[in-house]
Scaffold this motif. Structure first.
Motif: not given
Length: 90
Positions: A60-74
C-alpha cells in the motif's frame, strides 16, 4: 516462488475500474512484488501473520493513496506469500 500477481475480479469492479483493469492489475502487482522483495530483504524472524501485515503495509505504501485505500488483496493468498518468505529464511 514466482512473483506475486494481482488479478481483479471484473464482477466486483465499477465500470471505470473495468476499463482500467489491465493497468490497475499491473500497478498492484508491481507494488506487491516490490513489497515482497523489501520484506524478504528485511526479514528478521517475524511470524507469518506479521509478515503478511508487513507485505500489505509495504504494498500500500507503494501505491497512490486513493488506490491503496481500495486495495484489499485476498488474505489467504497474501499469507501464502508470507509463508514462502518465512520458510526461505528457515
Amino acid at each position: 516462488m514466482s512473483e506475486p500477481h494481482v488479478t481483479l475480479d471484473p464482477s466486483t469492479l465499477t465500470p471505470v475500474e473495468r476499463k482500467l483493469r489491465g493497468p490497475l492489475e499491473e500497478q498492484l502487482s508491481s507494488a506487491l512484488q516490490a513489497a515482497t522483495v523489501k520484506v524478504e530483504e528485511h526479514y528478521a524472524g517475524e511470524n507469518v501473520e506479521q509478515v503478511t501485515s508487513m507485505l500489505l503495509e509495504q504494498a500500500k505504501a507503494g501505491l497512490h493513496p486513493d488506490i491503496a485505500a481500495g486495495f484489499h488483496p485476498d488474505h489467504e493468498q497474501l499469507r501464502h506469500v508470507a509463508e514462502v518468505i518465512v520458510s526461505r529464511a528457515a
